[in-house]
Design a protein around this motif. Sequence first.
Motif, short mmCIF file in Angstrom:
data_model
loop_
_atom_site.label_atom_id
_atom_site.label_comp_id
_atom_site.label_asym_id
_atom_site.label_seq_id
_atom_site.Cartn_x
_atom_site.Cartn_y
_atom_site.Cartn_z
N UNK A 285 0.83 -1.21 0.00
CA UNK A 285 0.00 0.00 0.00
C UNK A 285 0.87 1.26 0.00
N UNK A 286 1.65 1.39 -1.06
CA UNK A 286 2.57 2.52 -1.19
C UNK A 286 1.98 3.66 -2.00
N UNK A 287 0.75 3.52 -2.47
CA UNK A 287 0.19 4.50 -3.39
C UNK A 287 0.32 5.94 -2.93
N UNK A 288 0.02 6.21 -1.67
CA UNK A 288 0.04 7.58 -1.16
C UNK A 288 1.35 7.90 -0.43
N UNK A 289 2.27 6.95 -0.39
CA UNK A 289 3.47 7.09 0.42
C UNK A 289 4.58 7.75 -0.40
N UNK A 290 4.68 9.05 -0.29
CA UNK A 290 5.76 9.79 -0.94
C UNK A 290 6.22 10.91 -0.01
#
Length: 319
Positions: A285-290
């Motif tokens: 679940x890296x989609x929003x991880x920036x």
Amino acid sequence: MGELRRLAILDDYQGVALSMGPWSRLPSSIAVEVFRDTLKDPDALAARLAPFDAILAMRERTPFRATLLARLPNLKLLITTGEKNRSFDVAAAQARGVTVCGTPSVGAPTVDIAWGLILGLLRNLPEEVASLRAGGWQTTVGTSVEGLTLGVVGLGKLGSRMARIGAAFGMKVIAWSQNLTAEKAAAGGAELVSKAELFARADVVTLHLVLSDRSRGIVGAEDLARMKPGAILVNTSRGPLVDQPALVAALQAGRIRAGLDVFDEEPLPPGHPLLGCPGTLLTPHLGYVSTQNYAAYFEGAVQAIEGYLAGKPVMELTA
């Protein structure tokens, strides 16, 4: 409003919350405690959170339903990263006098991850990287993006970005959702087709729907069966959009491939059937991880606390 004494920052998996936010702006009287794990047991979770009067939740990692809120007598301010959070019972919070706030976000980093999954699977990057590290060289033949058909399920903010990027790659873009019209599809750079046609024609199907009672399980065994042999299903939205047992069966049979950033249960537990499926590229679940998004989240959280203390809540959520 009033004063705050204890702030809990939840589910900081990477241990970066304190280094990526301007917490020094908060009054020294507010004690900040960071938790890096997600508690699933409701009793343990309620016991952990009961002493806090302010809580910052990271997206939907820890839901705040009415049953949990009723066990948090000290809670005054509940913050979610992002503009909204469907795992929060905002009405129940408001009924208990709890102020609920969101934070800004930046861009659409989920699109990055979606294309990373697509390109990684098309060019067999996981296999080639593993082979190279083991001493091998060029063990597979990948597929170019240009000329393939991209099927976008949900042509909203993220889906429209996916469509534009697909077109830039030279892909044919088709789209479907329950309320999508031909005019809106054309405006988003796609051709409107039926759901059955999309799954039958697309080389890559990418999901961009909000999870709701209407969309839960919207991709079922019949849809997966219509996909071309070796076609790719990409889900960076929410795990329950897809019938998981049907997906596992299709993957284990080697009929399709899948790039998945979201799952029915998160964090994904050891031994989960998807972990052993062939033809997959799985990310946590890296989609929003920036870095940009996290910086916006934590700046917004500090602003929410400052607003509460000043009696002027910012980005307050209402039921």
